[in-house]
Structures are given as C-alpha cells and as structure tokens.
Design an enzyme around this catalytic site. Structure first.
Site, short mmCIF file in Angstrom:
data_model
loop_
_atom_site.label_atom_id
_atom_site.label_comp_id
_atom_site.label_asym_id
_atom_site.label_seq_id
_atom_site.Cartn_x
_atom_site.Cartn_y
_atom_site.Cartn_z
N TYR A 141 -2.04 -0.70 11.10
CA TYR A 141 -2.27 -1.24 9.85
C TYR A 141 -1.16 -0.98 8.96
CZ TYR A 141 -3.38 -1.24 4.94
OH TYR A 141 -3.51 -1.58 3.59
N THR A 189 0.86 -1.23 -0.05
CA THR A 189 0.06 0.00 -0.02
C THR A 189 0.93 1.21 0.09
OG1 THR A 189 -1.39 1.44 1.27
CG2 THR A 189 -0.34 -0.30 2.39
N ASP A 190 0.38 2.45 -0.46
CA ASP A 190 1.11 3.67 -0.64
C ASP A 190 1.38 4.15 1.10
OD1 ASP A 190 -1.47 4.51 0.34
OD2 ASP A 190 -1.50 6.11 -1.25
N GLU A 191 0.45 3.36 1.98
CA GLU A 191 0.62 4.01 3.21
C GLU A 191 1.97 3.43 3.85
OE1 GLU A 191 -2.66 3.65 5.70
OE2 GLU A 191 -4.11 3.98 4.48
N LYS A 241 1.64 -3.83 7.20
CA LYS A 241 1.83 -3.78 5.68
C LYS A 241 3.28 -3.63 5.54
CE LYS A 241 -0.77 -4.65 3.06
NZ LYS A 241 -1.30 -5.85 2.20
O1 DAU Z 1 -3.94 4.31 0.78
C1 DAU Z 1 -4.23 3.16 0.53
C2 DAU Z 1 -4.99 2.51 1.87
O2 DAU Z 1 -6.14 3.24 1.80
C3 DAU Z 1 -5.20 1.25 1.97
O3 DAU Z 1 -4.01 0.62 2.08
C4 DAU Z 1 -6.07 0.73 3.25
O4 DAU Z 1 -6.40 -0.55 3.23
C5 DAU Z 1 -7.40 1.48 3.05
O5 DAU Z 1 -8.21 1.46 4.14
C6 DAU Z 1 -7.34 3.07 2.74
O6 DAU Z 1 -6.94 3.86 3.84
P1 DAU Z 1 -7.27 4.97 4.39
O7 DAU Z 1 -7.19 4.94 5.95
O8 DAU Z 1 -6.74 6.27 3.71
O9 DAU Z 1 -8.90 4.92 4.01
P2 DAU Z 1 -10.09 5.25 4.62
O10 DAU Z 1 -11.53 5.09 3.50
O11 DAU Z 1 -10.38 4.52 6.04
O12 DAU Z 1 -10.18 6.89 4.87
C7 DAU Z 1 -10.07 7.77 3.95
C8 DAU Z 1 -9.64 9.26 4.48
O13 DAU Z 1 -11.04 9.66 4.89
C9 DAU Z 1 -8.90 9.31 5.69
O14 DAU Z 1 -8.36 10.51 5.62
C10 DAU Z 1 -9.69 9.20 6.86
C11 DAU Z 1 -11.03 9.72 6.59
N1 DAU Z 1 -12.22 9.41 7.02
C12 DAU Z 1 -12.41 7.82 6.94
C13 DAU Z 1 -13.93 7.23 7.36
C14 DAU Z 1 -13.96 5.93 7.34
C15 DAU Z 1 -13.26 10.11 7.41
O15 DAU Z 1 -13.14 11.57 7.52
N2 DAU Z 1 -14.32 9.70 7.82
C16 DAU Z 1 -14.63 8.38 7.81
O16 DAU Z 1 -15.67 7.68 8.42
#
Ligand code: DAU
Length: 330
Positions: free
Chosen positions: A147, A122-124, A151
């Site tokens: 996480y 992942t880019d993370e 990874k």
């Molecule tokens: O960048 C790749 C990664 O993207 C993958 O390796 C991960 O498996 C995947 O879960 C994803 O990680 P993020 O943490 O970036 O994705 P998430 O959709 O959880 O969150 C995206 C952004 O939105 C992050 O800045 C947190 C924010 N967020 C997330 C949720 C779930 C909110 O503001 N509200 C929320 O309810």
C-alpha cells in the site's frame, strides 16, 4: 476556483471533503467507481447539489470524457485503495488504482490546464519511526507495505508532473484518520463494531504500535486550507499531534462502550508492521495558520456515538465484512 473534481468522493475521507465543499459553496463534481469501500449514502444529503460520475480513475477514456464534460478548475484526488492488510493479501488493485489511476488523473489535469491538483498521499510514505522523532516534509520516502509503496509512487508521480510539465500539484500527507462513516476494516471501526457484537477484538502483536489520530473533519478542513492557500509544488504534512498506542485506543473504546477488556484478542502481527508514525505539521500550522479543532478524546466519543446511531449502515454491510474479517483474522 469554483468547480472541484473530487475523486474518491464516496469514500470515508473524500465524502467528508465533499460535504464540507458543498457547504462552502464549491461546485462539486464527484468521480467514484464505488468499490466495496465507496458508498453514496455518505453524501446523500447533498445528492442534488453534486454532479456524480460513476467512473474509475483507471479508465483513461472515461476520465477524458469527464474533463471535457465538466471542465473542472481544480482536482482533489482522494481515490485510492487504502487498506494496508488488503495490500498484503493482493498488491494488484493498489498498483492499478493508486499508481496507474493517479498517473491518468495527472495526465488529464495537465492537458486540460487545471489551476491546482491536490494529490492526497499519506504519512506512511515516510516508513516508520522508533519511540522518538517525527517526519518532516523533507524526510526521504521509505515506504514499507505494498500500500505505502503504491502511495509513494503516486506521490512521486505528482512531483514529476509538477517539475516536468509545471502542473500546479500540491501534495498532502495526512496521518491516520478516524470518524463517522469509516468502513469497518480499519482499527477504530473494527473495534467498535466487533465489541458491539460481543465478538473478540483483534489487536496485532501486543498493541504497542503507535499511530497519530486525526479526526476526518479536521483532515478535510486542512485540505481546503491547503487548496485555497497552499503553494504549488509544495508538500504539507497534516497531523493532530495525538499519538496513541493501539492498545490504549482499544481500551478507551471498550470503556466508552462499557465492554470488558477480555474481549481483546492479541493476534499474530501484521507482516512488515510499521511501528510508529509521527508527523511534524509545523509548516501547515505556521505558513497556513491551520490547527485541528477536535481533540482525540471527544473525537473518539463522537465516533462511537455515530456508530451506535448508524448501526443499520454497518449491518447492511455485514455479509461482506464477515467474509473479509474471516480472511483477515484467520
Ligand atoms: O497513517 C495513514 C494511514 O492510516 C492511511 O494512509 C491508510 O490508508 C490507513 O489505512 C491507515 O493505515 P494503518 O495501517 O495505520 O491503519 P489501520 O487502521 O489498518 O491500523 C492501525 C493500527 O492498528 C496498525 O498499527 C495496525 C493495528 N490493527 C489494525 C487492525 C485493522 C490492529 O491491531 N488490529 C486490527 O484489526
């Protein structure tokens, strides 16, 4: 290279890879333990073409039997616990699946002599950026969350198996995926589903964090290009170049759905929240002539459309989701 063992193939991105693989004529062996995020409905249209094994990559004996029975030519390893917020609640399952599971898969692949092992990272793993700059494949790893640390560990295990044993490992580091069948714990499906239910839409802090959004079909397509043409031992970033602030994404979804912006609820921030990710994907584009085919605007519209047409799939999961949402947004 015809018989592909796809771990995590009942997951959101893994299932898109499986669907594309069947269409391309690969023999697909699917290994998935069907955790809360796995669902065979995602590949139902191809169930007759796929050899499915309900096993966990953490089960060494089951993995060994699988390799003996199916003799895969290559492995594409998607299986992982993937949600950052869940890893903050409990790192345990992330260490088990992502670190131990990857090491078991690499070890079996080495002993059974596969032609290629694509290790999905992942880019993370690179950590985060401020407003400027981007991550190259050579950027040092600097992960932040339980996480992304799990990874990065899996990513480094792949490197060790290549360097130490000569296993032909290729590492891929995609940016944030979105699209059909995504489980509603990640930002885009959470916003769609909650807005459809006229519930408040949780945005962490002020929604200024930036992500690079990659359509799931483009991600799977890129991994096929890398599997077929990539170089063993190399790393490939997979990005779209489509960077957006979270708040921009949320407002766009509400606009598509015709829902008011006062559904937005700014909540407390995610602990250790990475500010910005941005990938330089020049290597994949130049060396393997790959480029994404879906722009974020149409990809987002299609995704919202898919959820509207498949709301029964979400509704079937609503009890488990409510339980998770109540913990995540309390
Ligand atoms: O960048 C790749 C990664 O993207 C993958 O390796 C991960 O498996 C995947 O879960 C994803 O990680 P993020 O943490 O970036 O994705 P998430 O959709 O959880 O969150 C995206 C952004 O939105 C992050 O800045 C947190 C924010 N967020 C997330 C949720 C779930 C909110 O503001 N509200 C929320 O309810």
């Amino acid at each position: 290279m015809k018989r592909l063992l796809v771990t995590g193939g009942a997951g959101f991105i893994g299932s898109e890879f499986v669907r594309q693989g069947v269409r391309k004529g690969y023999g697909i062996i699917l290994a998935d333990s069907l955790t809360y995020a796995g669902d065979l409905l995602r590949i139902k249209e191809f169930e007759k073409e796929i050899s499915f094994h309900k096993i966990s990559v953490t089960d060494r004996d089951a993995v060994e039997k699988l390799f003996i029975a199916e003799k895969p030519d290559a492995v594409v390893h998607w299986a992982a616990e993937s949600h950052v917020d869940r890893s903050i609640m409990d790192a345990g399952p992330f260490i088990d699946s992502n670190v131990k599971g990857t090491s078991i898969m690499l070890d079996a692949a080495r002993r059974h002599g596969v032609e290629c092992f694509v290790n999905v990272s992942t880019d993370e793993v690179y950590g985060d950026l401020d407003e400027s700059g981007s991550f190259f494949e050579t950027t040092p790893l600097n992960p932040s969350s339980p996480y992304s640390v799990s990874k990065a560990s899996a990513d480094m295990l792949g490197r060790a198996f290549h360097r130490t044993y000569g296993l032909p490992v290729i590492t891929v580091r995609p940016s944030n995926n979105y699209g059909q069948w995504q489980y509603p714990e990640k930002l885009i499906p959470v916003v769609v589903v909650k807005a459809l239910r006229n519930e408040s839409v949780p945005v962490y802090a002020q929604g200024l964090n930036v992500r690079e959004w990659l359509c799931v079909s483009d991600c799977a397509d890129a991994v096929f290009r890398i599997l077929e043409k990539g170089k063993a031992g190399d790393v490939y970033n997979i990005g779209s170049g489509e960077e957006r602030k979270n708040i921009e994404v949320v407002k766009e979804i509400l606009k598509i759905l015709g829902k008011p912006e006062d559904l937005i609820k700014f909540t407390k921030d995610r602990p250790g929240h990475d500010f910005r990710y941005s990938l330089n994907s020049g290597k994949l584009r130049k060396e393997l002539s790959w480029s994404p085919s879906t722009d974020f605007g149409s990809g987002l519209n299609n995704t919202v459309e898919w959820f509207l047409s498949n709301i029964n799939w979400v509704n079937a999961k609503i009890a488990a989701l409510q339980e998770y949402w109540s913990k995540a947004y309390s």
